[in-house]
Motif scaffolding. Sequence first.
Motif, PDB file in Angstrom:
ATOM      1  N   THR A  46     -21.794 -29.642  16.400  1.00 33.93           N
ATOM      2  CA  THR A  46     -20.580 -28.922  16.802  1.00 33.93           C
ATOM      3  C   THR A  46     -20.546 -27.538  16.155  1.00 33.93           C
ATOM      4  OG1 THR A  46     -19.415 -30.007  14.979  1.00 33.93           O
ATOM      5  CG2 THR A  46     -19.238 -31.003  17.151  1.00 33.93           C
ATOM      6  N   GLU A  47     -19.652 -26.698  16.655  1.00 31.19           N
ATOM      7  CA  GLU A  47     -19.474 -25.356  16.090  1.00 31.19           C
ATOM      8  C   GLU A  47     -18.748 -25.420  14.753  1.00 31.19           C
ATOM      9  OE1 GLU A  47     -19.614 -21.261  15.620  1.00 31.19           O
ATOM     10  OE2 GLU A  47     -20.617 -22.490  17.150  1.00 31.19           O
ATOM     11  N   LEU A  48     -17.744 -26.286  14.664  1.00 34.27           N
ATOM     12  CA  LEU A  48     -16.979 -26.462  13.435  1.00 34.27           C
ATOM     13  C   LEU A  48     -17.428 -27.740  12.722  1.00 34.27           C
ATOM     14  CD1 LEU A  48     -13.362 -25.660  14.722  1.00 34.27           C
ATOM     15  CD2 LEU A  48     -15.090 -24.070  13.858  1.00 34.27           C
ATOM     16  N   THR A  49     -17.052 -27.851  11.464  1.00 30.37           N
ATOM     17  CA  THR A  49     -17.327 -29.088  10.738  1.00 30.37           C
ATOM     18  C   THR A  49     -16.574 -30.234  11.413  1.00 30.37           C
ATOM     19  OG1 THR A  49     -15.486 -28.707   9.222  1.00 30.37           O
ATOM     20  CG2 THR A  49     -17.647 -27.840   8.565  1.00 30.37           C
ATOM     21  N   PRO A  50     -17.032 -31.468  11.264  1.00 27.15           N
ATOM     22  CA  PRO A  50     -16.424 -32.584  12.008  1.00 27.15           C
ATOM     23  C   PRO A  50     -14.910 -32.699  11.876  1.00 27.15           C
ATOM     24  CG  PRO A  50     -18.463 -33.290  11.001  1.00 27.15           C
ATOM     25  CD  PRO A  50     -18.217 -31.905  10.498  1.00 27.15           C
ATOM     26  N   LYS A  51     -14.380 -32.587  10.661  1.00 28.60           N
ATOM     27  CA  LYS A  51     -12.932 -32.747  10.487  1.00 28.60           C
ATOM     28  C   LYS A  51     -12.169 -31.603  11.141  1.00 28.60           C
ATOM     29  CE  LYS A  51     -12.945 -35.621   6.348  1.00 28.60           C
ATOM     30  NZ  LYS A  51     -12.489 -35.769   4.942  1.00 28.60           N
ATOM     31  N   MET A  52     -12.721 -30.398  11.078  1.00 27.10           N
ATOM     32  CA  MET A  52     -12.017 -29.272  11.687  1.00 27.10           C
ATOM     33  C   MET A  52     -12.192 -29.268  13.203  1.00 27.10           C
ATOM     34  SD  MET A  52     -10.722 -28.398   8.969  1.00 27.10           S
ATOM     35  CE  MET A  52      -9.678 -27.134   9.654  1.00 27.10           C
ATOM     36  N   GLU A  53     -13.328 -29.772  13.683  1.00 26.82           N
ATOM     37  CA  GLU A  53     -13.515 -29.901  15.126  1.00 26.82           C
ATOM     38  C   GLU A  53     -12.507 -30.899  15.703  1.00 26.82           C
ATOM     39  OE1 GLU A  53     -15.333 -28.650  18.596  1.00 26.82           O
ATOM     40  OE2 GLU A  53     -16.034 -28.049  16.604  1.00 26.82           O
ATOM     41  N   GLU A  54     -12.285 -31.981  14.973  1.00 26.86           N
ATOM     42  CA  GLU A  54     -11.296 -32.964  15.409  1.00 26.86           C
ATOM     43  C   GLU A  54      -9.888 -32.377  15.372  1.00 26.86           C
ATOM     44  OE1 GLU A  54      -9.760 -36.356  16.935  1.00 26.86           O
ATOM     45  OE2 GLU A  54     -11.888 -35.824  16.740  1.00 26.86           O
ATOM     46  N   ARG A  55      -9.630 -31.589  14.363  1.00 27.36           N
ATOM     47  CA  ARG A  55      -8.320 -30.939  14.261  1.00 27.36           C
ATOM     48  C   ARG A  55      -8.107 -29.985  15.436  1.00 27.36           C
ATOM     49  NH1 ARG A  55      -6.131 -27.630   8.938  1.00 27.36           N
ATOM     50  NH2 ARG A  55      -4.102 -27.042   9.781  1.00 27.36           N
ATOM     51  N   LEU A  56      -9.162 -29.256  15.818  1.00 26.87           N
ATOM     52  CA  LEU A  56      -9.062 -28.344  16.946  1.00 26.87           C
ATOM     53  C   LEU A  56      -8.744 -29.098  18.241  1.00 26.87           C
ATOM     54  CD1 LEU A  56      -9.347 -25.537  18.202  1.00 26.87           C
ATOM     55  CD2 LEU A  56     -11.824 -25.977  18.401  1.00 26.87           C
ATOM     56  N   LYS A  57      -9.374 -30.236  18.445  1.00 27.62           N
ATOM     57  CA  LYS A  57      -9.117 -31.030  19.647  1.00 27.62           C
ATOM     58  C   LYS A  57      -7.656 -31.463  19.718  1.00 27.62           C
ATOM     59  CE  LYS A  57     -13.816 -32.899  20.069  1.00 27.62           C
ATOM     60  NZ  LYS A  57     -14.644 -34.134  20.025  1.00 27.62           N
ATOM     61  N   VAL A  58      -7.118 -31.892  18.577  1.00 23.03           N
ATOM     62  CA  VAL A  58      -5.714 -32.325  18.538  1.00 23.03           C
ATOM     63  C   VAL A  58      -4.795 -31.154  18.859  1.00 23.03           C
ATOM     64  CG1 VAL A  58      -3.887 -33.202  17.031  1.00 23.03           C
ATOM     65  CG2 VAL A  58      -6.173 -34.195  16.917  1.00 23.03           C
ATOM     66  N   GLN A  59      -5.070 -29.987  18.264  1.00 24.05           N
ATOM     67  CA  GLN A  59      -4.234 -28.813  18.497  1.00 24.05           C
ATOM     68  C   GLN A  59      -4.346 -28.316  19.938  1.00 24.05           C
ATOM     69  OE1 GLN A  59      -2.222 -28.899  16.054  1.00 24.05           O
ATOM     70  NE2 GLN A  59      -2.634 -27.103  14.782  1.00 24.05           N
ATOM     71  N   MET A  60      -5.553 -28.395  20.493  1.00 25.07           N
ATOM     72  CA  MET A  60      -5.753 -27.975  21.884  1.00 25.07           C
ATOM     73  C   MET A  60      -4.957 -28.870  22.834  1.00 25.07           C
ATOM     74  SD  MET A  60      -7.850 -25.314  22.300  1.00 25.07           S
ATOM     75  CE  MET A  60      -8.883 -25.458  23.751  1.00 25.07           C
ATOM     76  N   GLU A  61      -4.917 -30.152  22.543  1.00 26.48           N
ATOM     77  CA  GLU A  61      -4.156 -31.082  23.381  1.00 26.48           C
ATOM     78  C   GLU A  61      -2.656 -30.744  23.325  1.00 26.48           C
ATOM     79  OE1 GLU A  61      -3.690 -34.045  26.111  1.00 26.48           O
ATOM     80  OE2 GLU A  61      -5.577 -33.193  25.358  1.00 26.48           O
ATOM     81  N   LYS A  62      -2.167 -30.374  22.144  1.00 24.31           N
ATOM     82  CA  LYS A  62      -0.757 -30.011  22.002  1.00 24.31           C
ATOM     83  C   LYS A  62      -0.437 -28.714  22.737  1.00 24.31           C
ATOM     84  CE  LYS A  62      -0.041 -32.196  17.480  1.00 24.31           C
ATOM     85  NZ  LYS A  62       0.281 -31.944  16.046  1.00 24.31           N
ATOM     86  N   SER A  63      -1.438 -27.833  22.841  1.00 25.26           N
ATOM     87  CA  SER A  63      -1.188 -26.519  23.445  1.00 25.26           C
ATOM     88  C   SER A  63      -0.966 -26.587  24.957  1.00 25.26           C
ATOM     89  CB  SER A  63      -2.356 -25.573  23.144  1.00 25.26           C
ATOM     90  OG  SER A  63      -3.522 -25.950  23.877  1.00 25.26           O
ATOM     91  N   ARG A  64      -1.290 -27.723  25.557  1.00 29.91           N
ATOM     92  CA  ARG A  64      -1.209 -27.829  27.022  1.00 29.91           C
ATOM     93  C   ARG A  64       0.223 -27.775  27.539  1.00 29.91           C
ATOM     94  NH1 ARG A  64      -4.522 -33.051  28.692  1.00 29.91           N
ATOM     95  NH2 ARG A  64      -3.773 -32.337  30.740  1.00 29.91           N
ATOM     96  N   ARG A  65       1.191 -28.091  26.702  1.00 32.24           N
ATOM     97  CA  ARG A  65       2.577 -28.184  27.159  1.00 32.24           C
ATOM     98  C   ARG A  65       3.291 -26.835  27.187  1.00 32.24           C
ATOM     99  NH1 ARG A  65       6.187 -28.976  22.501  1.00 32.24           N
ATOM    100  NH2 ARG A  65       7.620 -30.001  23.943  1.00 32.24           N
TER     101      ARG A  65
END
Length: 604
Positions: free
Chosen positions: A479-498
């Motif tokens: 991944t581009e980011l470290t695993p924990k930060m990549e997972e954090r990005l996915k969570v934040q991206m999902e929240k941004s959809r609204r």
Amino acid sequence: MLFCSARIHRLECVDISVLKVGGGFRRNGSVDSGSEVIDEDDYLGDAFRTEVHKTHLSDEWSSYIHNVGDKFHGAVELREKLRKYAIAVGFEFVFLRNDLDRIHAVCANVGTEGCDWHLHAFASSANGCLYITELNNTHTCKGVVRTQKHKLLGSKVVKTCIASDVSFNLSLKPREIMSKFKSTYGFDISYKVALKAKHRAKEAIYGSDADTFSKLSWYKEAVLQSNPGSSFVLEVEPSSNRFQRLFLAYGGCVEGFQFCLPVLYVDGTFGKSIYKGQILSATGRNGNQGFYPLAICFCDSETDANWTFFFKHLKSLLEPQGRVITFISDRGVGLLSAFDKVFAGNPHLFCYKHLVANLASKYRGKGNSKLIEDVKQKFFKVAYSSTQKEYRFNLRLLRAAGGADIIDPFLSELPVENWCRAFYTSCRYGIMANGIAESFNSWIAIERLMPVYCMLDQTRIKQMEMAGKRREEAKRWTTELTPKMEERLKVQMEKSRRFSVHYSSPGVYEVRSDFSYVVNISDHACSCVKWQINCFPCPHGLAALQAASENVYDYIDKYFHVGMFKKSYSFPIHPITNVDMSSSDSASECILPPLAKRPPGGLG
């Protein structure tokens, strides 16, 4: 069953005919019903049945002394095996001669009961081993029987039995030793014997606590030679050559730290060897949210002088890297004054958990646990306030709940920019507590029990192995980011959809849902303040970045990228050999241990 039936029916005699099938053999006989021909345990319930004999490791002790000609590698081995033999057989002995080359032992009852048990052993001039030359292994005294307790079962004997357990688990408690010794060896030992045996075993494995201070000069030389770029400062009292303090940072950790987040958690924790002491530490944080040990100091206590010593040498390592480091601490004893002298101007955050614990202590004795809990919760909200307006609102609630007479004096001693998010102007990576330092202290929990030289060396090995494992692990990341930060990005991206996004001017957007937010992607800023505080795009910022067709990875802090993580562990801690320690000039230097109060229990 036949026998039981005979007893029930009071038969005097039972005729039994035994026929060997196929063999043509036939035997007739009779059995007297009064004879004991069975084991009563066959018919008793579990609670009344005699337990099956359990094999113990001490069972072999009774074979240690057997024949004339038995060989022992020195007097120490013979003494040890003779004690264990006497314990296993169940008698006591005394030495009439107890030299390195000659041992003469007799039964302790030789004077009272005239017991003739005795043993003679002499050392061979050819190989130095002791051989039994005369042995009368028969006791004529009374009471030679193995018991659960024995006078000879002291800490010297127990030490040899628990050494491997202590080596594997240095935090083993005396009561755990007592229980395990009972189940493994079948003997009872006292708490005092277990405690002394543990300390004897620890000393046999790691050396004397006092003697290990003399190894520090050699260790300093070995570290600087094998790990270039390291810092090892050893201070002793000039008049007495007595240990004062030391500072240690390995070159690989110093080089790698410049690729970690620009934050350091500083804390102190107790050493737990005989001489106690204090371990001061500076621990960083890597891009995958893991702790990164940078430097430690071993000294007698947390004082202004020791913290100043630690910070001065830490500063000499950090200045060449040219970064502004944010420090996090719990405002320990002597730390604040030393920090202001050495790192004046550097951001310094206070752990909110320690602050709220200090505040809660001012309400103890008032008999209202609900009040204390309410004050804690309201203080958390004040500390986590994202804007100054929110801070003032939450502060009014805190003063109303806790009373201005207590809250105001307490907060007057705390610069608000050191503990409230709304007033900290730089990136703080979301840090509010000193948890990383506490993680490091827990990580070295076993090493803190060791003498100082062993503590340093074993901690180095743990750091070396951890760095190696993380380096190899990072090679497999895709991944581009470290695993924990990549997972954090996915969570934040999902929240941004609204959110709905509305363009205002280059780089500036209004992001709306239940509330509206202003996002400036050029400044990496959002009116929710979370992007600035956490140094990571908030959901509003991610919504704006996607609306602007920007690559979100370009707006994420560089320290969270895999490339920076790999660089932080690209400088290994090198191994150290000690095969030439005894021949080194520095190994002969005598450094006296500090004048520290030893723990109770008479374990010196």
